[in-house]
Design a protein around this motif. Structure first.
Motif, PDB file in Angstrom:
ATOM      1  N   GLU A 193      -2.012   5.381  -7.271  1.00 35.17           N
ATOM      2  CA  GLU A 193      -1.809   4.747  -5.970  1.00 35.17           C
ATOM      3  C   GLU A 193      -2.393   5.642  -4.887  1.00 35.17           C
ATOM      4  O   GLU A 193      -2.039   6.813  -4.761  1.00 35.17           O
ATOM      5  N   LYS A 194      -3.329   5.103  -4.088  1.00 37.48           N
ATOM      6  CA  LYS A 194      -4.024   5.914  -3.098  1.00 37.48           C
ATOM      7  C   LYS A 194      -3.072   6.473  -2.035  1.00 37.48           C
ATOM      8  O   LYS A 194      -3.189   7.616  -1.607  1.00 37.48           O
ATOM      9  N   LYS A 195      -2.143   5.673  -1.584  1.00 37.46           N
ATOM     10  CA  LYS A 195      -1.273   6.094  -0.486  1.00 37.46           C
ATOM     11  C   LYS A 195      -0.246   7.126  -0.918  1.00 37.46           C
ATOM     12  O   LYS A 195       0.012   8.092  -0.204  1.00 37.46           O
ATOM     13  N   THR A 196       0.335   6.925  -2.076  1.00 35.62           N
ATOM     14  CA  THR A 196       1.419   7.806  -2.509  1.00 35.62           C
ATOM     15  C   THR A 196       0.978   8.853  -3.522  1.00 35.62           C
ATOM     16  O   THR A 196       1.648   9.867  -3.697  1.00 35.62           O
ATOM     17  N   GLY A 197      -0.168   8.609  -4.185  1.00 36.46           N
ATOM     18  CA  GLY A 197      -0.633   9.529  -5.208  1.00 36.46           C
ATOM     19  C   GLY A 197       0.117   9.395  -6.513  1.00 36.46           C
ATOM     20  O   GLY A 197      -0.072  10.185  -7.441  1.00 36.46           O
ATOM     21  N   LYS A 198       0.983   8.392  -6.603  1.00 35.50           N
ATOM     22  CA  LYS A 198       1.800   8.205  -7.808  1.00 35.50           C
ATOM     23  C   LYS A 198       1.111   7.253  -8.792  1.00 35.50           C
ATOM     24  O   LYS A 198       0.224   6.493  -8.425  1.00 35.50           O
ATOM     25  N   ASP A 199       1.557   7.318 -10.039  1.00 37.88           N
ATOM     26  CA  ASP A 199       1.021   6.430 -11.056  1.00 37.88           C
ATOM     27  C   ASP A 199       1.460   4.993 -10.781  1.00 37.88           C
ATOM     28  O   ASP A 199       2.558   4.752 -10.278  1.00 37.88           O
ATOM     29  N   LYS A 200       0.586   4.063 -11.129  1.00 39.13           N
ATOM     30  CA  LYS A 200       0.952   2.654 -11.011  1.00 39.13           C
ATOM     31  C   LYS A 200       0.369   1.892 -12.200  1.00 39.13           C
ATOM     32  O   LYS A 200      -0.599   2.342 -12.831  1.00 39.13           O
ATOM     33  N   ALA A 201       0.955   0.769 -12.500  1.00 32.70           N
ATOM     34  CA  ALA A 201       0.479  -0.049 -13.611  1.00 32.70           C
ATOM     35  C   ALA A 201      -0.853  -0.691 -13.249  1.00 32.70           C
ATOM     36  O   ALA A 201      -1.085  -1.066 -12.102  1.00 32.70           O
ATOM     37  N   VAL A 202      -1.740  -0.809 -14.221  1.00 34.18           N
ATOM     38  CA  VAL A 202      -3.036  -1.443 -13.978  1.00 34.18           C
ATOM     39  C   VAL A 202      -2.964  -2.902 -14.411  1.00 34.18           C
ATOM     40  O   VAL A 202      -2.265  -3.258 -15.367  1.00 34.18           O
ATOM     41  N   LYS A 203      -3.682  -3.739 -13.676  1.00 37.12           N
ATOM     42  CA  LYS A 203      -3.681  -5.164 -13.968  1.00 37.12           C
ATOM     43  C   LYS A 203      -4.974  -5.617 -14.637  1.00 37.12           C
ATOM     44  O   LYS A 203      -4.997  -6.630 -15.330  1.00 37.12           O
ATOM     45  N   THR A 204      -6.057  -4.881 -14.375  1.00 37.51           N
ATOM     46  CA  THR A 204      -7.352  -5.229 -14.972  1.00 37.51           C
ATOM     47  C   THR A 204      -7.955  -3.976 -15.605  1.00 37.51           C
ATOM     48  O   THR A 204      -7.696  -2.852 -15.160  1.00 37.51           O
ATOM     49  N   PRO A 205      -8.791  -4.124 -16.635  1.00 35.95           N
ATOM     50  CA  PRO A 205      -9.406  -2.960 -17.295  1.00 35.95           C
ATOM     51  C   PRO A 205     -10.218  -2.093 -16.335  1.00 35.95           C
ATOM     52  O   PRO A 205     -10.235  -0.872 -16.467  1.00 35.95           O
ATOM     53  N   SER A 206     -10.886  -2.719 -15.366  1.00 32.22           N
ATOM     54  CA  SER A 206     -11.733  -1.952 -14.460  1.00 32.22           C
ATOM     55  C   SER A 206     -10.943  -0.962 -13.614  1.00 32.22           C
ATOM     56  O   SER A 206     -11.468   0.062 -13.179  1.00 32.22           O
ATOM     57  N   GLU A 207      -9.667  -1.266 -13.352  1.00 26.07           N
ATOM     58  CA  GLU A 207      -8.839  -0.341 -12.574  1.00 26.07           C
ATOM     59  C   GLU A 207      -8.679   0.993 -13.285  1.00 26.07           C
ATOM     60  O   GLU A 207      -8.474   2.028 -12.642  1.00 26.07           O
TER      61      GLU A 207
END
Length: 330
Positions: A193-207
Motif C-alpha cells: 500500500e503506497k500510503k501506509t507502506g503495509k501489505d495488502k491483498a492483490v486482486k490482479t496478477p499485474s499488481e
C-alpha cells in the motif's frame, strides 16, 4: 583560468539510451541552423554525480586511495551505521541532512549555525574548502542558510548525441511460470500500500508483477557522440582562498576530467561511450602527472583541512525498501 575540453566518443553498442525525464521524456531539440536533431545523454548535474562515483568507494564509504587525505563530511548513526556523506548527497555541503538536521553538530554547535557564522566571517569559499573541497569543484548551494550563499561549479560536463535518429524499441518481460499470471494462486501474493507502506491483498496478477509484461522504450543512433567539460576557476582565483587551496582546486578539477576519460564512460545501461578524440583550449597533463600533482597538493593543504563526522540518533533514518511503482529509468 577557463579551459574547455571537447571529447568525441564512439558508442560501444549500435545505439545509445538517453535518460527519460519525468513529465518530459527524452530531452531532444532540432537545430535548424545545423539541420540536425540533438539528444541529451547526460546533464551537468548527472555528470557531476558520475565524477563523484568515479572517486568514491561505496563499500568502504571513503575516497579512492589516490585522493586520500581530501576531507569531506560523513554522517553516521550512534551505533556506527553509515548514512551518507557530502560526496554522495545532493548539494554536497549544502545538503539538508546537515543544515536542517537538529542533531548535526559542528564544533559543538548546530551545524547550520556554525557554518553560517563561518561563512559570514571567512567567506563561503574558505568555509567550504576546509570541510569539503569537492563542494567547490562540483558546486554547492546553501539554500538552508538564508538561500543566498552558493558556489557555482568549477568543473561542469555534458554529453550529447548529435544528428540523432530515434529507434523505438520494445519487448516483454517473460514470466516462465505463467504468461498471464493466471496460474498463480494470488492468495499467496501481496502488494504494498503506497500510503501506509503495509501489505495488502492483490486482486490482479499485474499488481504483483506476474505474467508477461510488455514495454516500450526509445533508443537512438547518432552521427556523433560528444562530451564537453569546462574548468572555470575564475571565481576561485578571485576568492580569499590560500594560494595552496587555489592550486588544489585547479589540479583536482583537471585530475577528475582526465581520470573519467581514462577508460570507457558508462552513462547508464545501453549507453557506453569510448573516448576517441580530444581537443582543448589548453591540453590537460597525463593522468599519472595529475595524480602526483593532486597527492602533493592535498598534502600541502593538510593544515587547512578539517575532517568532520556527524553522528545522529539510530532512529533518524529508516533503511526501508522504496515503492517501485512509477519509477523512471535514470
Amino acid at each position: 583560468m577557463l579551459n574547455v575540453i571537447t571529447v568525441e566518443f564512439e558508442s560501444a553498442l549500435p545505439t545509445v539510451k538517453p535518460p527519460t525525464f519525468l513529465d518530459v521524456g527524452v530531452s531532444q531539440a532540432y537545430l535548424p541552423w545545423e539541420q540536425r536533431l540533438d539528444v541529451l545523454l547526460h546533464t551537468p548535474q548527472a555528470t557531476a554525480n558520475l565524477i563523484e562515483d568515479s572517486i568514491w568507494d561505496s563499500v568502504k564509504h571513503q575516497l579512492i586511495p589516490e585522493l586520500e587525505g581530501l576531507p569531506f563530511v560523513d554522517i553516521y548513526t550512534r551505533s556506527g551505521q553509515y548514512i551518507a556523506s557530502t560526496l554522495d548527497l545532493p548539494h554536497r555541503l549544502g545538503t539538508g541532512y546537515l543544515l536542517k538536521n537538529k542533531h548535526a553538530e559542528l564544533d559543538g554547535q548546530r551545524f547550520r549555525e556554525e557554518l553560517r557564522q563561518r561563512i559570514r566571517t571567512g567567506g563561503v569559499y574558505q568555509s567550504a574548502f576546509a570541510l569539503c573541497p569537492m563542494s567547490i569543484v562540483l558546486g554547492s548551494f546553501y539554500t538552508h542558510i538564508a538561500g543566498v550563499y552558493r558556489i557555482p561549479r568549477v568543473l561542469s560536463g555534458e554529453f550529447v548525441a548529435e544528428n540523432a535518429i530515434s529507434m523505438p524499441t520494445g519487448g516483454a518481460v517473460h514470466d516462465p511460470v505463467s504468461a498471464r499470471g493466471k496460474g498463480v494462486n494470488l492468495k499467496h501474493m501481496f502488494a504494498i500500500e503506497k500510503k501506509t507502506g503495509k501489505d495488502k491483498a492483490v486482486k490482479t496478477p499485474s499488481e504483483a508483477g506476474l505474467g508477461n509484461i510488455p514495454y516500450v522504450r526509445e533508443s537512438f543512433k547518432a552521427e556523433r557522440y560528444v562530451g564537453r567539460f569546462v574548468i572555470d576557476t575564475r571565481l576561485v582565483d578571485k576568492s580569499n582562498l590560500d594560494a595552496r587551496a587555489k592550486n588544489l582546486i585547479q589540479v583536482l578539477s583537471q585530475y577528475l576530467v582526465r581520470r573519467l576519460l581514462s577508460e570507457p564512460v558508462t552513462l547508464r545501461t545501453e549507453c557506453y561511450l569510448v573516448p576517441k578524440q580530444e581537443t582543448a583550449l589548453k591540453e590537460l597533463p597525463k593522468l599519472e602527472n595529475l595524480e602526483k600533482q593532486a597527492r602533493a597538493a592535498i598534502q600541502e593543504c593538510s593544515d587547512l583541512f578539517e575532517k568532520v563526522r556527524v553522528v545522529v540518533p539510530d532512529d533518524q533514518v529508516q533503511f526501508a525498501e522504496e515503492e517501485e511503482d512509477g519509477a523512471v529509468e535514470p
